[in-house]
Design a protein around this motif. Structure first.
Motif, short mmCIF file in Angstrom:
data_model
loop_
_atom_site.label_atom_id
_atom_site.label_comp_id
_atom_site.label_asym_id
_atom_site.label_seq_id
_atom_site.Cartn_x
_atom_site.Cartn_y
_atom_site.Cartn_z
N GLN A 26 0.86 -1.27 -0.04
CA GLN A 26 0.21 -0.06 -0.06
C GLN A 26 0.94 1.24 0.09
O GLN A 26 0.72 2.29 -0.67
N GLN A 27 2.03 1.25 0.84
CA GLN A 27 2.66 2.49 0.94
C GLN A 27 3.62 2.72 -0.57
O GLN A 27 3.64 3.64 -1.01
N ASP A 29 2.22 1.89 -3.34
CA ASP A 29 1.30 2.21 -4.47
C ASP A 29 1.00 3.75 -4.15
O ASP A 29 1.06 4.60 -4.98
N ARG A 30 1.30 4.20 -2.77
CA ARG A 30 0.79 5.52 -2.60
C ARG A 30 2.00 6.36 -3.17
O ARG A 30 2.07 7.45 -3.66
N ASP A 31 3.60 5.89 -2.73
CA ASP A 31 4.34 6.31 -3.29
C ASP A 31 4.52 6.57 -4.76
O ASP A 31 5.14 7.61 -5.26
#
Length: 136
Positions: A26-27, A29-31
């Motif tokens: 998830q991190q 993807d956010r990045d």
């Protein structure tokens, strides 16, 4: 007993690793999503921002000209309706003049006027019904 404890420990580790990898994914993807914007601002900075502003400005100008065109078309249609109304009023006046010159009775002229009013209300009612159906 030792085997059951080992299975429980393995399940707990798998669960924690799953949560860890899920959070890491998830991190990432956010990045990726936010990083592209930051990379553009860091790398191309003012050029990309200027290009985006120009694209936005062009879109706003096109939308404004399209709205102006639609408003002009509405005004033209409205003016045409007003002109048609004048023409119909003049035609009605001439017909009534001719009818009275021919000796048509006043009751018939009154009946024609009454029918004209009824038709006007019928048209207005139809227009309101159409607007109600379109906007509800």
């Amino acid at each position: 007993r030792l085997e059951a404890d080992a299975n429980l420990a393995r399940e707990a580790v798998d669960k924690m690793l799953g949560q860890y990898f899920r959070a890491k994914k998830q991190q990432e993807d956010r990045d990726k999503l936010l990083g592209r914007r930051e990379d553009r601002q860091n790398n191309g900075g003012t050029d990309d921002a200027m290009r985006d502003m120009l694209r936005e400005n062009r879109g706003l100008r096109e939308a404004s000209s399209e709205l102006d065109r639609i408003i002009d078309q509405g005004r033209s249609t409205f003016n045409n309706i007003i002109e048609q109304n004048r023409t119909l009023k003049n035609a009605k006046k001439k017909i009534l003049d001719v009818a009275s010159a021919m000796g048509v009775s006043a009751s018939l002229v009154g009946h024609i006027d009454r029918r004209n009013k009824e038709d006007k209300y019928l048209v207005l009612g139809g227009m309101l019904l159409t607007l109600f159906i379109l906007f509800s």
